[in-house]
Design a protein around this motif. Structure first.
Motif, mmCIF file in Angstrom:
data_model
loop_
_atom_site.group_PDB
_atom_site.id
_atom_site.type_symbol
_atom_site.label_atom_id
_atom_site.label_comp_id
_atom_site.label_asym_id
_atom_site.label_seq_id
_atom_site.Cartn_x
_atom_site.Cartn_y
_atom_site.Cartn_z
ATOM 1 N N LEU A 97 0.972 -0.783 0.147
ATOM 2 C CA LEU A 97 -0.143 -0.068 -0.082
ATOM 3 C C LEU A 97 0.277 0.972 0.131
ATOM 4 N N TRP A 117 -2.785 -2.460 -7.783
ATOM 5 C CA TRP A 117 -3.739 -2.592 -6.843
ATOM 6 C C TRP A 117 -4.435 -3.911 -6.616
ATOM 7 N N ILE A 148 -3.139 -5.724 -4.004
ATOM 8 C CA ILE A 148 -4.307 -5.613 -2.137
ATOM 9 C C ILE A 148 -5.284 -6.484 -2.419
#
Lengths: 171, 152
Positions: free
Chosen positions: B97, B122, B125
């Motif tokens: 992050l 992303w 994540i």
């Protein structure tokens, strides 16, 4: 055998079981630390690599480290000991770069390894990009290393540091 | 409530999650164990630690992954392994992050140390979130099916 599975019957039971887990996790951590050190020590990898940059024995012009300080990079530049390779996009390169540097944008090198062929294999290559905020110099250096260029260094301070010291630039 | 010798679907699902999670961690550890230097370079790419500290992490972390993965796969010390896996995944997610927030142009260094591998994004994540849920589901069980611990 064959108890009903998922949940804990009492809070105390759960606490007990977690305490065991923490103790076992600590054991695993200790084992990992030991294994890591023994393994890298025996195989002479990573921390225990034979040509560790911390050994000052063989320090010719630049340090044995892959990463050059500004002073080292500038020294190599003045004595023309290295070819400077600019890993930034052509747009940035055209706005200003180290005088005499060759532009090999990382994104293009990744798509087409052929453009690395133009670089001399018998000379030291010093790769740079903008500075500390960019990583393309390191990535390009690794790419070059993989392509058989053995003498590759990274000038991590890059263009920003070069500019700050008012060193030769073009245009 | 005792239902002797009954293996529910949930038991099987959790056992499968445990095995998949273990395999993922073992797979992820092998490349790093083979080349701690390259892993240290990947770690440095995140610009949180560099140099000696990155090398120290590269020396030990892959073995924590490997042992936890093995524990999960075999069902030996599986709760401790699930706990470590969960803690590592939370740590990795925070680090990823922060890298994404800072807009770092780096490869993950998660499964391969090839610096030309796919850029960090992303999706990582999301992947980690899935693995975190898996390790949490394994961790909260009081007992598990198909483990070596039950055989011993």
């Amino acid at each position: 055998m064959g108890r009903s599975l998922p949940t804990y019957r009492t809070y105390r039971q759960m606490k007990e079981s977690y305490r065991t887990a923490f103790a076992e996790a600590t054991m695993i951590l200790v084992a990992a630390i030991m294994l890591g050190f023994v393994y890298t020590g025996v195989t002479r990898k990573g921390l225990f690599r034979a040509s560790s940059p911390s050994s000052p024995a063989a320090a010719p012009e630049a340090s044995a480290s892959t990463f050059l300080t500004y002073e080292e990079a500038q020294g190599l530049y003045i004595r023309q000991r290295a070819v400077f390779v600019d890993a930034r996009h052509a747009f940035d390169f055209n706005r200003g770069h180290i005088k005499g540097a060759v532009n090999i944008p990382l994104s293009e090198a990744q798509k087409n390894h052929g453009i690395l062929e133009g670089l001399p294999k018998d000379r030291m290559l010093v790769v740079y990009c903008d500075g500390e905020s960019c990583n393309s110099s390191v990535e390009l250096a690794k790419l070059l290393y993989g392509a058989g260029f053995s003498n590759v260094k990274v000038f991590f301070g890059g263009w920003n540091e070069w500019l700050a010291h008012k060193q030769p630039r073009e245009p | 409530m005792r239902t002797a010798e009954r293996t529910s679907t949930l038991d099987i699902v959790i056992a499968l999650l445990r095995i998949v999670l273990g395999a993922v961690f073992i797979f992820a550890s092998l490349g790093k164990i083979a080349d701690p230097g390259a892993f240290a370079a990947s770690i440095s790419g995140y610009r949180i630690v560099t140099g000696g500290i990155a090398l120290l992490i590269a020396t030990v972390l892959p073995w924590i992954e490997f042992l936890s993965g093995l524990g999960l796969l075999l069902g030996l010390f599986w709760r401790a392994s699930a706990l470590l896996a969960l803690l590592m995944l939370i740590l990795f997610t925070i680090v990823v992050l922060s890298a994404l927030w800072r807009g770092l142009d780096i490869s993950c260094g998660c499964y391969t140390q090839d610096p030309t591998a796919e850029r960090l994004g992303w999706w990582k994540i999301g992947e980690n979130a899935g693995l975190i849920v898996m390790s949490y589901l394994v961790l909260r069980q009081s007992s598990l099916r198909f483990t070596l611990e039950r055989l011993l």
